[in-house]
Design an enzyme around this catalytic site. Structure first.
Site, mmCIF file in Angstrom:
data_model
loop_
_atom_site.group_PDB
_atom_site.id
_atom_site.type_symbol
_atom_site.label_atom_id
_atom_site.label_comp_id
_atom_site.label_asym_id
_atom_site.label_seq_id
_atom_site.Cartn_x
_atom_site.Cartn_y
_atom_site.Cartn_z
ATOM 1 N N SER A 107 -14.440 -35.365 -69.891
ATOM 2 C CA SER A 107 -14.019 -36.712 -69.923
ATOM 3 C C SER A 107 -12.666 -37.067 -70.647
ATOM 4 C CB SER A 107 -15.089 -37.619 -70.241
ATOM 5 O OG SER A 107 -15.582 -37.330 -71.534
ATOM 6 N N ARG A 144 -8.621 -36.347 -72.633
ATOM 7 C CA ARG A 144 -7.382 -35.974 -72.033
ATOM 8 C C ARG A 144 -7.364 -34.596 -71.601
ATOM 9 N NH1 ARG A 144 -6.565 -40.376 -75.742
ATOM 10 N NH2 ARG A 144 -7.347 -39.011 -77.449
ATOM 11 N N MET A 145 -7.583 -33.861 -72.471
ATOM 12 C CA MET A 145 -7.445 -32.327 -72.245
ATOM 13 C C MET A 145 -8.464 -31.768 -71.263
ATOM 14 S SD MET A 145 -4.710 -31.246 -73.471
ATOM 15 C CE MET A 145 -5.088 -29.425 -73.082
ATOM 16 N N ASN A 192 -2.113 -24.735 -80.779
ATOM 17 C CA ASN A 192 -1.180 -25.111 -79.600
ATOM 18 C C ASN A 192 -1.067 -23.946 -78.475
ATOM 19 O OD1 ASN A 192 1.371 -25.759 -78.067
ATOM 20 N ND2 ASN A 192 1.589 -27.500 -79.733
ATOM 21 N N HIS A 215 2.804 -37.703 -82.644
ATOM 22 C CA HIS A 215 1.619 -37.723 -81.527
ATOM 23 C C HIS A 215 1.330 -39.117 -81.285
ATOM 24 C CE1 HIS A 215 1.342 -33.623 -82.949
ATOM 25 N NE2 HIS A 215 0.703 -33.373 -81.681
ATOM 26 N N HIS A 216 0.607 -39.446 -80.197
ATOM 27 C CA HIS A 216 0.121 -40.547 -79.730
ATOM 28 C C HIS A 216 -0.741 -41.335 -80.521
ATOM 29 C CE1 HIS A 216 -3.648 -38.682 -78.719
ATOM 30 N NE2 HIS A 216 -3.073 -37.372 -78.585
ATOM 31 N N LYS A 235 -4.459 -40.018 -81.703
ATOM 32 C CA LYS A 235 -5.158 -38.698 -82.329
ATOM 33 C C LYS A 235 -5.777 -38.952 -83.496
ATOM 34 C CE LYS A 235 -2.634 -34.180 -83.627
ATOM 35 N NZ LYS A 235 -3.856 -33.342 -82.931
ATOM 36 N N THR A 266 -0.793 -27.948 -85.106
ATOM 37 C CA THR A 266 0.396 -27.355 -84.808
ATOM 38 C C THR A 266 1.258 -27.395 -86.004
ATOM 39 O OG1 THR A 266 0.088 -27.638 -82.471
ATOM 40 C CG2 THR A 266 2.463 -27.172 -83.076
HETATM 41 P P1 NAD Z 1 -10.308 -36.931 -76.250
HETATM 42 O O1 NAD Z 1 -10.744 -37.673 -77.295
HETATM 43 O O2 NAD Z 1 -9.655 -37.259 -75.054
HETATM 44 O O3 NAD Z 1 -11.406 -35.825 -75.913
HETATM 45 C C1 NAD Z 1 -12.323 -35.412 -76.536
HETATM 46 C C2 NAD Z 1 -13.582 -34.977 -75.589
HETATM 47 O O4 NAD Z 1 -14.515 -34.271 -76.313
HETATM 48 C C3 NAD Z 1 -14.209 -36.151 -74.832
HETATM 49 O O5 NAD Z 1 -14.321 -35.829 -73.701
HETATM 50 C C4 NAD Z 1 -15.502 -36.188 -75.608
HETATM 51 O O6 NAD Z 1 -16.712 -36.777 -74.688
HETATM 52 C C5 NAD Z 1 -15.836 -34.844 -75.738
HETATM 53 N N1 NAD Z 1 -16.620 -34.532 -76.674
HETATM 54 C C6 NAD Z 1 -17.136 -35.131 -77.878
HETATM 55 N N2 NAD Z 1 -18.085 -34.703 -78.490
HETATM 56 C C7 NAD Z 1 -18.739 -33.717 -77.523
HETATM 57 C C8 NAD Z 1 -19.831 -32.998 -77.696
HETATM 58 N N3 NAD Z 1 -20.870 -32.910 -78.598
HETATM 59 N N4 NAD Z 1 -20.036 -32.107 -76.620
HETATM 60 C C9 NAD Z 1 -19.120 -31.974 -75.345
HETATM 61 N N5 NAD Z 1 -18.035 -32.946 -75.286
HETATM 62 C C10 NAD Z 1 -17.840 -33.672 -76.609
HETATM 63 O O7 NAD Z 1 -9.186 -35.793 -77.005
HETATM 64 P P2 NAD Z 1 -8.048 -34.990 -76.509
HETATM 65 O O8 NAD Z 1 -6.712 -35.681 -76.566
HETATM 66 O O9 NAD Z 1 -8.356 -34.251 -75.172
HETATM 67 O O10 NAD Z 1 -8.220 -33.828 -77.594
HETATM 68 C C11 NAD Z 1 -8.862 -32.878 -77.845
HETATM 69 C C12 NAD Z 1 -8.893 -31.892 -79.039
HETATM 70 O O11 NAD Z 1 -7.963 -31.053 -78.725
HETATM 71 C C13 NAD Z 1 -8.103 -32.636 -80.194
HETATM 72 O O12 NAD Z 1 -8.711 -32.034 -81.505
HETATM 73 C C14 NAD Z 1 -6.524 -32.280 -80.115
HETATM 74 O O13 NAD Z 1 -6.029 -32.413 -81.264
HETATM 75 C C15 NAD Z 1 -6.765 -30.838 -79.526
HETATM 76 N N6 NAD Z 1 -5.513 -30.543 -78.636
HETATM 77 C C16 NAD Z 1 -5.150 -29.392 -78.759
HETATM 78 C C17 NAD Z 1 -4.121 -28.985 -77.865
HETATM 79 C C18 NAD Z 1 -3.967 -27.390 -78.011
HETATM 80 O O14 NAD Z 1 -2.804 -26.848 -77.674
HETATM 81 N N7 NAD Z 1 -4.621 -26.841 -79.061
HETATM 82 C C19 NAD Z 1 -3.314 -29.862 -77.191
HETATM 83 C C20 NAD Z 1 -3.764 -31.131 -77.273
HETATM 84 C C21 NAD Z 1 -4.989 -31.686 -77.913
#
Ligand code: NAD
Length: 257
Positions: free
Chosen positions: A10, A12-13, A115, A146-147, A150, A157
């Site tokens: 659910s 964003r990623m 990243n 960032h948005h 965050k 990164t």
């Molecule tokens: P988001 O808040 O949109 O999504 C987080 C998701 O985690 C939600 O779907 C939530 O339901 C889920 N979640 C929470 N607790 C959970 C659990 N116990 N079990 C299963 N799912 C659970 O956040 P986002 O923008 O998608 O970012 C998520 C993470 O990824 C952040 O830490 C962000 O910094 C990181 N990120 C990393 C990169 C990369 O390239 N490494 C890129 C973008 C974002």
């Protein structure tokens, strides 16, 4: 066929990751696991029924985790039981989640990356090289944006970039890092590496490393234009990682940088 589990469908990623897994010919969505309170639990996404139960990791070859540090810790513990390979993009991990990931790496291949873009991973190499070549006459600063949603700051990164700069200088990042300046702070301490976090709007992720010298300055900038590049990079890592021996791997290994 690689059996992939996607955490946080659910999010964003997670949403993009699960769509891209379903679109690949070498992978299938073997499990979709969200927070138990997620409205998606019980619904079908990309051909899989979303569950709130980490036991669904059983029988999967690899899982992709872009969630929260708490979720990353719980997932790593569950994955260790079933020896499932892990691609982890969650940032802001603390001691508990780091420990759980280290324990998982004893029994399964694990790749954690702040990243997954090719550009940023190349930037880490360039930043380390530049810091080494330019030497102490240049002050090192990082600005990231960032948005507004965050959770963690500075970004994972930006910290990876700061670590690359410190490595180029041959110092421990923790001894030179500053993330806050305010008030009568005096002259800039020699060797400091500063990181500034900007938050707002829908910025997906911008990072600039500044090398500030006398009479010249070098700036390395990366701007992410879409979340798809992180999702696609994570799946490239997942395909590369599945079936490897237990241990820690990096995007540099995957990309051959
Ligand atoms: P988001 O808040 O949109 O999504 C987080 C998701 O985690 C939600 O779907 C939530 O339901 C889920 N979640 C929470 N607790 C959970 C659990 N116990 N079990 C299963 N799912 C659970 O956040 P986002 O923008 O998608 O970012 C998520 C993470 O990824 C952040 O830490 C962000 O910094 C990181 N990120 C990393 C990169 C990369 O390239 N490494 C890129 C973008 C974002």
């Amino acid at each position: 066929m690689i059996r992939a589990a996607v955490l946080g469908p659910s999010g964003r990623m997670g949403r993009r990751v699960i769509e891209l897994v379903a679109a690949r010919s070498d992978m299938e969505v073997a499990a979709a696991i969200d927070h138990p309170s997620s409205p998606l639990v019980g619904q079908a996404v990309a051909g899989a029924q979303v569950t709130g139960d980490l036991a669904a990791l059983r029988g999967c070859d690899v899982y992709v985790d872009f969630t929260t540090p708490e979720s990353t810790e719980a997932a790593a513990r569950a994955a260790a039981e079933h020896r499932v390979a892990a691609v982890i993009g969650t940032t802001g991990l603390g001691r508990g989640s780091e420990q759980a990931v280290a324990t998982l790496a004893e029994v399964a291949p694990v790749l954690v990356a702040a990243n997954f873009s090719l550009g940023v991973n190349l930037m880490l190499v360039l930043a380390e090289t530049a810091a080494r070549a330019l030497g102490g006459g240049f002050d090192l600063e990082i600005v990231e944006a960032h948005h507004r949603h965050k959770r963690d700051a500075p970004s994972g990164t930006a910290l990876a970039l700061a670590r690359a700069l410190a490595a180029g200088r041959g110092v421990e990042l923790e001894t030179v890092l500053t993330t806050a300046r305010s008030g009568d702070i005096g002259a800039r301490p020699e060797g400091e590496i500063g990181v500034v976090a900007v938050r707002g709007g829908d910025v997906i992720g911008d990072h600039t490393a500044f090398f500030l010298g006398e009479g010249e300055r070098l700036e390395l900038t990366h701007r992410a234009g879409s979340r798809d590049l992180f999702a696609a990079g994570a799946l490239r890592a997942a395909a590369w990682l599945a079936g490897r021996p237990a241990g820690r791997y990096t995007m540099r290994d995957v990309l051959g940088l």
